[in-house]
Structures are given as structure tokens and as C-alpha cells.
Design a protein around this motif. Structure first.
Motif, PDB file in Angstrom:
ATOM      1  N   THR A 209      46.769  43.305  47.120  1.00 52.26           N
ATOM      2  CA  THR A 209      46.564  42.270  46.007  1.00 52.26           C
ATOM      3  C   THR A 209      46.927  42.678  44.710  1.00 52.26           C
ATOM      4  O   THR A 209      47.506  42.257  43.823  1.00 52.26           O
ATOM      5  N   LEU A 210      46.574  44.076  44.588  1.00 50.16           N
ATOM      6  CA  LEU A 210      46.953  44.746  43.332  1.00 50.16           C
ATOM      7  C   LEU A 210      48.246  45.295  43.188  1.00 50.16           C
ATOM      8  O   LEU A 210      48.807  45.206  42.148  1.00 50.16           O
ATOM      9  N   VAL A 211      48.884  45.789  44.234  1.00 47.99           N
ATOM     10  CA  VAL A 211      50.211  46.185  44.033  1.00 47.99           C
ATOM     11  C   VAL A 211      51.086  45.133  44.188  1.00 47.99           C
ATOM     12  O   VAL A 211      52.138  45.237  43.387  1.00 47.99           O
ATOM     13  N   ASN A 212      50.894  44.129  44.713  1.00 50.80           N
ATOM     14  CA  ASN A 212      51.802  42.865  44.763  1.00 50.80           C
ATOM     15  C   ASN A 212      51.963  42.200  43.235  1.00 50.80           C
ATOM     16  O   ASN A 212      51.756  41.005  43.341  1.00 50.80           O
ATOM     17  N   VAL A 213      51.692  42.842  42.383  1.00 56.02           N
ATOM     18  CA  VAL A 213      51.726  42.053  41.195  1.00 56.02           C
ATOM     19  C   VAL A 213      52.555  42.825  40.153  1.00 56.02           C
ATOM     20  O   VAL A 213      52.526  43.996  39.947  1.00 56.02           O
ATOM     21  N   ASP A 214      53.754  42.325  39.354  1.00 52.99           N
ATOM     22  CA  ASP A 214      54.613  43.242  38.735  1.00 52.99           C
ATOM     23  C   ASP A 214      53.878  43.555  37.467  1.00 52.99           C
ATOM     24  O   ASP A 214      53.293  42.469  36.770  1.00 52.99           O
ATOM     25  N   CYS A 215      53.488  44.448  37.114  1.00 52.02           N
ATOM     26  CA  CYS A 215      52.696  44.975  36.024  1.00 52.02           C
ATOM     27  C   CYS A 215      53.128  46.064  35.366  1.00 52.02           C
ATOM     28  O   CYS A 215      52.333  46.881  34.949  1.00 52.02           O
ATOM     29  N   GLY A 216      54.279  46.289  34.865  1.00 55.57           N
ATOM     30  CA  GLY A 216      54.855  47.149  34.001  1.00 55.57           C
ATOM     31  C   GLY A 216      54.079  46.845  32.713  1.00 55.57           C
ATOM     32  O   GLY A 216      53.905  45.788  32.297  1.00 55.57           O
ATOM     33  N   THR A 217      54.152  47.895  31.797  1.00 52.98           N
ATOM     34  CA  THR A 217      53.354  48.051  30.644  1.00 52.98           C
ATOM     35  C   THR A 217      53.651  46.611  29.759  1.00 52.98           C
ATOM     36  O   THR A 217      52.803  46.006  29.255  1.00 52.98           O
ATOM     37  N   GLN A 218      54.948  46.552  29.762  1.00 48.58           N
ATOM     38  CA  GLN A 218      55.381  45.189  29.257  1.00 48.58           C
ATOM     39  C   GLN A 218      55.225  43.817  29.665  1.00 48.58           C
ATOM     40  O   GLN A 218      55.566  42.954  29.296  1.00 48.58           O
ATOM     41  N   THR A 219      55.076  43.803  31.025  1.00 48.60           N
ATOM     42  CA  THR A 219      54.677  42.774  31.701  1.00 48.60           C
ATOM     43  C   THR A 219      53.444  42.071  31.523  1.00 48.60           C
ATOM     44  O   THR A 219      52.426  42.325  32.199  1.00 48.60           O
ATOM     45  N   LEU A 220      53.080  41.548  30.208  1.00 48.36           N
ATOM     46  CA  LEU A 220      51.634  41.411  29.855  1.00 48.36           C
ATOM     47  C   LEU A 220      50.730  40.450  30.886  1.00 48.36           C
ATOM     48  O   LEU A 220      49.619  40.683  30.934  1.00 48.36           O
ATOM     49  N   ASP A 221      51.506  39.497  31.302  1.00 49.84           N
ATOM     50  CA  ASP A 221      50.714  38.381  32.091  1.00 49.84           C
ATOM     51  C   ASP A 221      50.322  39.177  33.524  1.00 49.84           C
ATOM     52  O   ASP A 221      49.228  38.859  34.338  1.00 49.84           O
ATOM     53  N   GLY A 222      51.342  39.998  33.797  1.00 50.09           N
ATOM     54  CA  GLY A 222      50.931  40.934  35.187  1.00 50.09           C
ATOM     55  C   GLY A 222      49.789  41.725  35.032  1.00 50.09           C
ATOM     56  O   GLY A 222      49.020  41.969  35.835  1.00 50.09           O
ATOM     57  N   VAL A 223      49.917  42.321  33.717  1.00 47.80           N
ATOM     58  CA  VAL A 223      48.687  43.347  33.593  1.00 47.80           C
ATOM     59  C   VAL A 223      47.413  42.705  33.569  1.00 47.80           C
ATOM     60  O   VAL A 223      46.420  43.147  33.983  1.00 47.80           O
ATOM     61  N   ALA A 224      47.512  41.489  32.805  1.00 49.16           N
ATOM     62  CA  ALA A 224      46.272  40.657  32.836  1.00 49.16           C
ATOM     63  C   ALA A 224      45.667  40.071  34.053  1.00 49.16           C
ATOM     64  O   ALA A 224      44.411  40.010  34.412  1.00 49.16           O
ATOM     65  N   ARG A 225      46.470  39.908  34.910  1.00 48.27           N
ATOM     66  CA  ARG A 225      46.410  39.550  36.314  1.00 48.27           C
ATOM     67  C   ARG A 225      45.597  40.564  37.166  1.00 48.27           C
ATOM     68  O   ARG A 225      44.619  40.375  37.825  1.00 48.27           O
ATOM     69  N   VAL A 226      46.084  41.695  36.785  1.00 50.44           N
ATOM     70  CA  VAL A 226      45.455  42.782  37.567  1.00 50.44           C
ATOM     71  C   VAL A 226      44.238  43.195  37.022  1.00 50.44           C
ATOM     72  O   VAL A 226      43.155  43.262  37.741  1.00 50.44           O
ATOM     73  N   ALA A 227      43.978  42.942  35.747  1.00 51.03           N
ATOM     74  CA  ALA A 227      42.816  43.128  34.989  1.00 51.03           C
ATOM     75  C   ALA A 227      41.561  42.041  35.543  1.00 51.03           C
ATOM     76  O   ALA A 227      40.513  42.229  35.803  1.00 51.03           O
ATOM     77  N   GLU A 228      41.946  40.719  35.715  1.00 53.50           N
ATOM     78  CA  GLU A 228      41.385  39.881  36.281  1.00 53.50           C
ATOM     79  C   GLU A 228      40.863  40.007  37.793  1.00 53.50           C
ATOM     80  O   GLU A 228      39.806  39.807  38.082  1.00 53.50           O
ATOM     81  N   VAL A 229      41.832  40.798  38.707  1.00 51.59           N
ATOM     82  CA  VAL A 229      41.460  40.852  40.129  1.00 51.59           C
ATOM     83  C   VAL A 229      40.397  41.868  40.004  1.00 51.59           C
ATOM     84  O   VAL A 229      39.353  42.085  40.546  1.00 51.59           O
ATOM     85  N   MET A 230      40.437  42.942  39.028  1.00 48.22           N
ATOM     86  CA  MET A 230      39.707  44.130  38.997  1.00 48.22           C
ATOM     87  C   MET A 230      38.087  43.829  38.587  1.00 48.22           C
ATOM     88  O   MET A 230      37.283  43.960  38.897  1.00 48.22           O
ATOM     89  N   ARG A 231      38.377  42.500  37.599  1.00 52.43           N
ATOM     90  CA  ARG A 231      37.137  42.068  37.073  1.00 52.43           C
ATOM     91  C   ARG A 231      36.246  41.474  38.147  1.00 52.43           C
ATOM     92  O   ARG A 231      35.109  41.560  38.063  1.00 52.43           O
ATOM     93  N   GLU A 232      36.989  40.523  38.959  1.00 56.10           N
ATOM     94  CA  GLU A 232      36.475  39.896  40.027  1.00 56.10           C
ATOM     95  C   GLU A 232      35.625  40.937  41.232  1.00 56.10           C
ATOM     96  O   GLU A 232      34.603  40.691  41.595  1.00 56.10           O
ATOM     97  N   LEU A 233      36.366  42.045  41.373  1.00 55.50           N
ATOM     98  CA  LEU A 233      35.873  43.050  42.096  1.00 55.50           C
ATOM     99  C   LEU A 233      34.631  43.651  41.533  1.00 55.50           C
ATOM    100  O   LEU A 233      33.485  43.910  42.164  1.00 55.50           O
ATOM    101  N   TRP A 234      34.535  44.103  40.263  1.00 58.46           N
ATOM    102  CA  TRP A 234      33.371  44.639  39.700  1.00 58.46           C
ATOM    103  C   TRP A 234      32.203  43.630  39.690  1.00 58.46           C
ATOM    104  O   TRP A 234      31.169  43.814  39.884  1.00 58.46           O
TER     105      TRP A 234
END
Ligand SMILES: [Zn+2]
Length: 370
Positions: free
Chosen positions: A12-37
């Protein structure tokens, strides 16, 4: 542990384009991590670091704490452009997982969750633990280093969970990094009719490269690399403009001072009459060296390894990370506490499946001993 569940979460975490400049992808990863925590019952807080980067995420077991026993660090971003996941989503063979950011460092983020998940209650009660997840490590943590620095100053120890090296080694020291842009401003002229009126930015640059390379001191590990050059407009024009980029690496911060001052004075003198050279420092990470306190932390990590049946070895490496910043603040810092991987920043990136479980145990054991 349920390894397949871990691998599902990792996918789930790897299959998100989240290069530093892909802001919505980084936000998506942050959201997945937030749910896990949140599932672990930890307090989470999304941190806005400005509109140039995605959000950061803080997780802690002690939301009221003003002081942490340990700060665990991982980054949410990768170096890969949008479309990478469509080309090569996470895949696996018998021993390895592949995919963008699989070991740099989605698995490191996940190992922290899994280590905390089974941390005995007595230690969760006893210890204040913060987990800082930043959105821009791959572009030098320009927008997050102050936030991470503030958290580090409130912490006894910092453990960065980038991947362990291919041979299993953890990281005790990292070279410092200096980044520079060089601009050469000369005078354009027709190369056939009146070349004598021109002042070539390219000739000045050619002179500069040898002078810059001469600042290298291989024995001390100080190196300079002119890695980018763009200049000139046509073969029949004396070049008026040239842009170059230089990367400096060093083990000793005094060495960096030497190189920095030498670059300044060389550029001030110039490399050719009539061509102005402008030097701009664009980034700086101090070297991460193992202080006495860090060496005591290394001894603790080695004891933790013994108890878990894991041989702990160390490497000093040339690449920088957030560990450089926190170590420079005087906080004992170690790195490489994720699972084993290699091929970072390339399509060959891999993660060693067999290392996932032992490295979770190692991280957990270290924390119980703090
Ligand atoms: Zn990384």
C-alpha cells in the motif's frame, strides 16, 4: 509475526507515486501512516511545513511530553517521478521485494510501527517516544530540518530508520555534503568576425574545473565533483554564460571550512579576465561523526544485537541523511535501523525479506534498553 500482513501494508505504501515534488502522493503516504499509528492508539499530528512540500507527520505515545527518550525518524518521500508505480509496482521473488522506495524507505517507516506494536507495556509506560516522518528528505530536508532539529533537541537519542546496508551493517557516520551553483558571466562575440571582443565563460569554466578538483584530499575523504554544466549558445559564438553545479563531500567539518573558503577566494579572483564568477551555496549538511556518547549508544546496540542473535556491524558511508542534522546538534544519533536493502534511487532497489523480522526485533530490543 504475520509477514504477509506486513508485505500487504508495505505494498500500500510503495504503490503510491510520492516523489518529493508529488505533494498529493506524499500526503497520501502520510495519511496511510497516520491510520496505522492511530490503530496502535498513538497520538498523531499532521504538520504543515509550507506549500512547497507535502505534510509531515508526528506520532507519539506521550502527547503531553516535552522531552523524548528517543526520536525515531523516517521520510515519506522518494526520488521517483510520477508514473513510476504504473511502470513497476511492488513485486517480489523468493527472497526480495522490489519497487520504488521499498527499502528507501517505506519498509523503515513500517518497521517502526511493527517494533512499537509489540513493545511491552512497561516500556511504553516508561518511555516517551516520538516518531518524525518528513516529506522532503530526498531533496535535502530543506523544509523539515528545523522541525526535526527542534524535536531532536528535546530527545536523548535519535535513531534514523533508513535501510541497513547490503551486508547488514548499521550506519555510524555519514559524510557531510555541500552543494554549490557556479555562474560564469562573460561577453558574447562573433567567433569569426571579432573573437577578440569576446570573453568566454566556457574557457573560464575550463580553468576553474582543474582548480576545483585540486581542492580534493582523497586521503582525508574530501572530494569535489563538478557534476552539472550548461553553457554556450552556438559553436560560432564566444560563450557569454555558463552554469555549473558542484558537490562537496567530507568526513571532517574543518575540511569543509577549508574547501568553502578556498572556493570563495578562487571565485572572487576569477578564472579569466573579463569573466565574472558567482558562487552560491545551495545546501549544506554537516558530517555525522560518532561522538563519545554515540559510541556508548553503539555499544548498547551491539548488546541488543547479541541478545537477539544478530551480529551488529557498522559502516561509515558517503551519503547524507537526516542523521547528519541531528548528530550536528550534539544528539547521539545512529542510522540504518531499517531492514536490509540496496540499489537506492534506482530501478534495481530491493529489500531483503528475511531481514524484516529480525530488524524489527533489534529495534524493539534497543528501545527497551534505553
Ligand atoms: Zn532515504
Amino acid at each position: 509475526m504475520d509477514l504477509e500482513k506486513y508485505i500487504d501494508e508495505l505494498q500500500t505504501l510503495v504503490n503510491v507515486d510520492c516523489g518529493t515534488q508529488t505533494l498529493d502522493g506524499v500526503a497520501r503516504v502520510a495519511e496511510v501512516m497516520r491510520e496505522l499509528w492511530q490503530q496502535e492508539g498513538w497520538y498523531t499530528e499532521q504538520v504543515d511545513l509550507g506549500s512547497a512540500v507535502g505534510p509531515a507527520l508526528l506520532a507519539t505515545n506521550k502527547p503531553a511530553a516535552t522531552h523524548y527518550d528517543v526520536l525515531l525518524i523516517g521520510h515519506l518521500d522518494t526520488v521517483f517521478p510520477q508514473g513510476t508505480v504504473a511502470e513497476r509496482p511492488m513485486s517480489r521473488d523468493a527472497s526480495r521485494l522490489y519497487g520504488p522506495g521499498v527499502s528507501d524507505m517505506k519498509s523503515g517507516l513500517l518497521n517502526i510501527v511493527w517494533a512499537m506494536r509489540t513493545l511491552p507495556a512497561e516500556h511504553l509506560d516508561r518511555l516517551s517516544i516520538a516518531v518524525a516522518m518528513n516529506p522532503d528528505e530526498e531533496t535535502g530536508s530543506v523544509h523539515s530540518s528545523q522541525w526535526i532539529g527542534e524535536l531532536a533537541k528535546q530527545s536523548r537519542y535519535v535513531l534514523v530508520c533508513e535501510a541497513a546496508r547490503a551486508d547488514g551493517s548499521l550506519v555510524k557516520a555519514r559524510k557531510g555534503v555541500g552543494g554549490y551553483q557556479l555562474t560564469f558571466d562573460g561577453v558574447a562575440a562573433h567567433a569569426g568576425n571579432e573573437p577578440e571582443k569576446g570573453r568566454s565563460a566556457i574557457t573560464a569554466f575550463a580553468n576553474s574545473v582543474l582548480a576545483i578538483n585540486a581542492l580534493t584530499d582523497v586521503a582525508r575523504g574530501t572530494t569535489l565533483n563538478v557534476g552539472v554544466v550548461q553553457g554556450g549558445s552556438a559553436a560560432n559564438v564566444v560563450a557569454a554564460k555558463l552554469h555549473a553545479e558542484v558537490d562537496v563531500r567530507f568526513w571532517e567539518n574543518e575540511e569543509y571550512e577549508r574547501v568553502h573558503h578556498a572556493l570563495e577566494s578562487l571565485c572572487q579572483q576569477g578564472f579569466l579576465d573579463g569573466v565574472t564568477t558567482t558562487l552560491t551555496r545551495v545546501s549544506h549538511k554537516p558530517a555525522m561523526a560518532a561522538s563519545e556518547e554515540t559510541q556508548r549508544l553503539m555499544a548498547l546496540v551491539e548488546r541488543a544485537g547479541l541478545e537477539e542473535g544478530i551480529t551488529v556491524t557498522w559502516q561509515a558511508v558517503g551519503g547524507g541523511s537526516d542523521a547528519n542534522h541531528t548528530a550536528a546538534l550534539g544528539i547521539p544519533t545512529l542510522d540504518g535501523l531499517g531492514p536490509i536493502g540496496a540499489g537506492f534511487h534506482s530501478s534495481d532497489e530491493w529489500l531483503d525479506i528475511a531481514s524484516i523480522e529480525p530488524r524489527i526485533r533489534l529495534l524493539k530490543r534497543i528501545i527497551t534498553m534505553l
